[in-house]
Design a protein around this motif. Structure first.
Motif, PDB file in Angstrom:
ATOM      1  N   MET A   1       0.803  -1.307   0.148  1.00  0.00           N
ATOM      2  CA  MET A   1      -0.031   0.190  -0.094  1.00  0.00           C
ATOM      3  C   MET A   1       0.974   1.236   0.064  1.00  0.00           C
ATOM      4  O   MET A   1       1.899   1.274   0.625  1.00  0.00           O
ATOM      5  N   THR A   2       0.555   2.263  -0.883  1.00  0.00           N
ATOM      6  CA  THR A   2       1.087   3.364  -0.681  1.00  0.00           C
ATOM      7  C   THR A   2       0.406   4.742  -0.234  1.00  0.00           C
ATOM      8  O   THR A   2       0.603   5.863  -0.447  1.00  0.00           O
ATOM      9  N   THR A   3      -0.690   4.370   0.543  1.00  0.00           N
ATOM     10  CA  THR A   3      -1.444   5.330   1.045  1.00  0.00           C
ATOM     11  C   THR A   3      -1.807   5.043   2.564  1.00  0.00           C
ATOM     12  O   THR A   3      -2.087   3.838   2.682  1.00  0.00           O
ATOM     13  N   THR A   4      -1.986   6.150   3.601  1.00  0.00           N
ATOM     14  CA  THR A   4      -2.445   5.748   4.717  1.00  0.00           C
ATOM     15  C   THR A   4      -4.208   6.021   4.736  1.00  0.00           C
ATOM     16  O   THR A   4      -4.651   5.781   5.930  1.00  0.00           O
ATOM     17  N   ILE A   5      -4.831   6.369   3.725  1.00  0.00           N
ATOM     18  CA  ILE A   5      -6.258   6.574   3.986  1.00  0.00           C
ATOM     19  C   ILE A   5      -7.009   5.544   3.894  1.00  0.00           C
ATOM     20  O   ILE A   5      -7.011   4.483   3.180  1.00  0.00           O
ATOM     21  N   ASN A   6      -7.754   5.393   4.932  1.00  0.00           N
ATOM     22  CA  ASN A   6      -8.882   4.470   5.055  1.00  0.00           C
ATOM     23  C   ASN A   6     -10.086   5.251   4.664  1.00  0.00           C
ATOM     24  O   ASN A   6     -10.713   6.059   5.724  1.00  0.00           O
ATOM     25  N   GLU A   7     -10.586   4.796   3.390  1.00  0.00           N
ATOM     26  CA  GLU A   7     -11.970   5.453   2.899  1.00  0.00           C
ATOM     27  C   GLU A   7     -13.187   5.488   3.986  1.00  0.00           C
ATOM     28  O   GLU A   7     -13.682   6.419   4.116  1.00  0.00           O
ATOM     29  N   ALA A   8     -13.203   4.285   4.732  1.00  0.00           N
ATOM     30  CA  ALA A   8     -14.478   4.230   5.613  1.00  0.00           C
ATOM     31  C   ALA A   8     -14.119   5.260   6.773  1.00  0.00           C
ATOM     32  O   ALA A   8     -15.217   5.804   7.454  1.00  0.00           O
ATOM     33  N   GLU A   9     -12.790   5.488   7.320  1.00  0.00           N
ATOM     34  CA  GLU A   9     -12.948   6.280   8.317  1.00  0.00           C
ATOM     35  C   GLU A   9     -12.917   7.817   7.910  1.00  0.00           C
ATOM     36  O   GLU A   9     -13.522   8.285   8.689  1.00  0.00           O
ATOM     37  N   ILE A  10     -12.468   8.010   6.722  1.00  0.00           N
ATOM     38  CA  ILE A  10     -12.889   9.344   6.184  1.00  0.00           C
ATOM     39  C   ILE A  10     -14.150   9.664   6.092  1.00  0.00           C
ATOM     40  O   ILE A  10     -14.933  10.892   6.522  1.00  0.00           O
ATOM     41  N   ALA A  11     -15.130   8.735   5.674  1.00  0.00           N
ATOM     42  CA  ALA A  11     -16.470   9.061   5.549  1.00  0.00           C
ATOM     43  C   ALA A  11     -17.176   9.188   6.783  1.00  0.00           C
ATOM     44  O   ALA A  11     -18.054  10.098   7.044  1.00  0.00           O
ATOM     45  N   LYS A  12     -16.449   8.624   7.958  1.00  0.00           N
ATOM     46  CA  LYS A  12     -17.312   8.676   9.327  1.00  0.00           C
ATOM     47  C   LYS A  12     -17.004   9.879   9.830  1.00  0.00           C
ATOM     48  O   LYS A  12     -17.993  10.728  10.309  1.00  0.00           O
ATOM     49  N   PHE A  13     -15.834  10.586   9.595  1.00  0.00           N
ATOM     50  CA  PHE A  13     -15.598  11.995   9.849  1.00  0.00           C
ATOM     51  C   PHE A  13     -16.113  12.978   9.021  1.00  0.00           C
ATOM     52  O   PHE A  13     -16.363  13.986   9.565  1.00  0.00           O
ATOM     53  N   THR A  14     -16.264  12.702   7.988  1.00  0.00           N
ATOM     54  CA  THR A  14     -17.041  13.550   6.735  1.00  0.00           C
ATOM     55  C   THR A  14     -18.162  13.612   7.352  1.00  0.00           C
ATOM     56  O   THR A  14     -18.720  14.905   7.375  1.00  0.00           O
ATOM     57  N   ALA A  15     -18.953  12.823   7.735  1.00  0.00           N
ATOM     58  CA  ALA A  15     -20.220  12.785   8.100  1.00  0.00           C
ATOM     59  C   ALA A  15     -20.714  13.552   9.489  1.00  0.00           C
ATOM     60  O   ALA A  15     -21.671  14.392   9.671  1.00  0.00           O
ATOM     61  N   MET A  16     -19.538  13.790  10.083  1.00  0.00           N
ATOM     62  CA  MET A  16     -19.697  14.736  11.412  1.00  0.00           C
ATOM     63  C   MET A  16     -19.495  15.976  11.501  1.00  0.00           C
ATOM     64  O   MET A  16     -19.174  16.670  12.257  1.00  0.00           O
ATOM     65  N   ALA A  17     -18.741  16.262  10.181  1.00  0.00           N
ATOM     66  CA  ALA A  17     -18.077  17.399  10.141  1.00  0.00           C
ATOM     67  C   ALA A  17     -18.464  18.780  10.423  1.00  0.00           C
ATOM     68  O   ALA A  17     -17.746  19.746  10.972  1.00  0.00           O
ATOM     69  N   GLU A  18     -19.738  18.792  10.319  1.00  0.00           N
ATOM     70  CA  GLU A  18     -20.568  20.116  10.847  1.00  0.00           C
ATOM     71  C   GLU A  18     -20.432  20.363  12.183  1.00  0.00           C
ATOM     72  O   GLU A  18     -20.667  21.426  12.757  1.00  0.00           O
ATOM     73  N   GLU A  19     -20.132  19.468  12.914  1.00  0.00           N
ATOM     74  CA  GLU A  19     -20.236  19.230  14.595  1.00  0.00           C
ATOM     75  C   GLU A  19     -18.902  19.816  15.170  1.00  0.00           C
ATOM     76  O   GLU A  19     -18.877  19.745  16.393  1.00  0.00           O
ATOM     77  N   TRP A  20     -17.875  19.746  14.351  1.00  0.00           N
ATOM     78  CA  TRP A  20     -16.440  20.086  15.225  1.00  0.00           C
ATOM     79  C   TRP A  20     -16.669  21.132  16.041  1.00  0.00           C
ATOM     80  O   TRP A  20     -15.675  20.991  17.065  1.00  0.00           O
ATOM     81  N   TRP A  21     -17.368  22.167  15.801  1.00  0.00           N
ATOM     82  CA  TRP A  21     -17.095  23.142  16.942  1.00  0.00           C
ATOM     83  C   TRP A  21     -18.248  23.508  17.881  1.00  0.00           C
ATOM     84  O   TRP A  21     -18.386  24.377  18.515  1.00  0.00           O
ATOM     85  N   ASP A  22     -18.980  22.165  17.678  1.00  0.00           N
ATOM     86  CA  ASP A  22     -20.012  22.381  18.771  1.00  0.00           C
ATOM     87  C   ASP A  22     -19.632  21.490  19.888  1.00  0.00           C
ATOM     88  O   ASP A  22     -19.533  20.313  20.086  1.00  0.00           O
ATOM     89  N   PRO A  23     -19.476  22.210  21.222  1.00  0.00           N
ATOM     90  CA  PRO A  23     -18.856  21.595  22.406  1.00  0.00           C
ATOM     91  C   PRO A  23     -19.760  20.547  22.976  1.00  0.00           C
ATOM     92  O   PRO A  23     -19.339  19.865  23.750  1.00  0.00           O
ATOM     93  N   LYS A  24     -21.017  20.558  22.469  1.00  0.00           N
ATOM     94  CA  LYS A  24     -21.893  19.588  23.095  1.00  0.00           C
ATOM     95  C   LYS A  24     -22.221  18.642  22.147  1.00  0.00           C
ATOM     96  O   LYS A  24     -23.298  17.649  22.168  1.00  0.00           O
ATOM     97  N   GLY A  25     -21.847  18.485  20.856  1.00  0.00           N
ATOM     98  CA  GLY A  25     -22.081  17.661  19.710  1.00  0.00           C
ATOM     99  C   GLY A  25     -21.109  16.479  20.072  1.00  0.00           C
ATOM    100  O   GLY A  25     -20.738  16.126  20.777  1.00  0.00           O
ATOM    101  N   LYS A  26     -21.023  15.913  18.764  1.00  0.00           N
ATOM    102  CA  LYS A  26     -20.265  14.579  18.590  1.00  0.00           C
ATOM    103  C   LYS A  26     -19.064  14.597  18.889  1.00  0.00           C
ATOM    104  O   LYS A  26     -18.305  13.722  19.010  1.00  0.00           O
TER     105      LYS A  26
END
Length: 245
Positions: A1-26
């Motif tokens: 493998m020549t990449t460290t990207i795990n597409e499933a992990e990227i998808a998880k965090f992309t789905a939650m991205a809008e909540e990064w700055w909500d201290p009571k969110g995910k």
């Protein structure tokens, strides 16, 4: 493998991205975790580089890279302390959120949707590389750790924070935090991808870094805060340096 990207992990965090700055969110657990992380980073930067801790911007002149920066929870306080900060993340949505938040906060942070191995291939190096709660989410851990180490300047530091592969970590981080307390969405972590401190230290040493400090991090429910501890059975951090040329 020549990449460290795990597409499933990227998808998880992309789905939650809008909540990064909500201290009571995910990302509430990371907001709670930030003070102990920042304290440890500050303590070691001041000591290692001989900086004045009473200064308003003690990290002026230092370059810091946050690998897997998410929405910028570490990048922003480091920029406020004077560092020249670069934040990278493989999830483009995270970078978009981080860039917007930094702009509205009046902070100049270089955010890039890229990977550690891509940046290392460009020959970039930094005074400090932050590798915080990322290694358990990537593919090809040896490549990932090598690329992060390659990004550390001679005389520079790298801090790695992750979860230990123990029964207690499974009980706390997965059963407790995800399934019972619902601090994190179910499936955020895979216990099989956790690394022990010895495994992390071996990877650091193999890639030319010298381990200089380590600490556990434990949650104190009565105080509702995380603190440093000698107990590394669940969360822990390892500091390493690249010897000066």
């Amino acid at each position: 493998m020549t990449t460290t990207i795990n597409e499933a992990e990227i998808a998880k965090f992309t789905a939650m991205a809008e909540e990064w700055w909500d201290p009571k969110g995910k990302f509430k657990p990371l907001h709670k975790f930030n003070p102990v992380r920042m304290s440890y980073i500050r303590e070691h930067l001041l000591a290692h580089f001989g900086l004045d801790g009473t200064a308003m911007r003690p990290f002026e002149g230092l370059s810091i890279l946050d690998v897997g920066c998410g929405g910028g929870l570490l990048c922003e306080p480091l920029a406020r302390l004077g560092a020249t900060v670069t934040g990278i993340d493989a999830a483009e949505r995270n970078i978009a959120i981080a860039t917007l938040h930094a702009k509205t906060s009046g902070l100049d942070i270089d955010y890039q949707a890229t990977t550690s191995e891509a940046l290392a291939a460009q020959g970039k190096t930094f005074d400090m590389v932050l590798n915080m709660e990322v290694v358990e989410h990537v593919d090809n851990v040896p490549l990932y750790m090598k690329s992060c180490a390659d990004l550390v300047k001679p005389g520079g530091l790298m801090l790695t924070a992750t979860l230990n592969r123990t029964a207690r970590a499974y009980a706390f981080a997965i059963v407790g935090a995800e399934r019972i307390l619902r601090w994190l969405p179910v499936g955020t972590h895979d216990w099989n991808k956790f690394l022990t401190p010895d495994e992390i230290k071996a990877l650091l040493t193999r890639n030319g870094l010298t381990v200089t400090a380590e600490t556990g991090v434990v949650f104190h429910p009565l105080a509702d805060e995380w603190r440093q501890s000698s107990d590394m059975a669940i969360n822990y951090m390892v500091m390493a340096e690249r010897p000066a040329a």
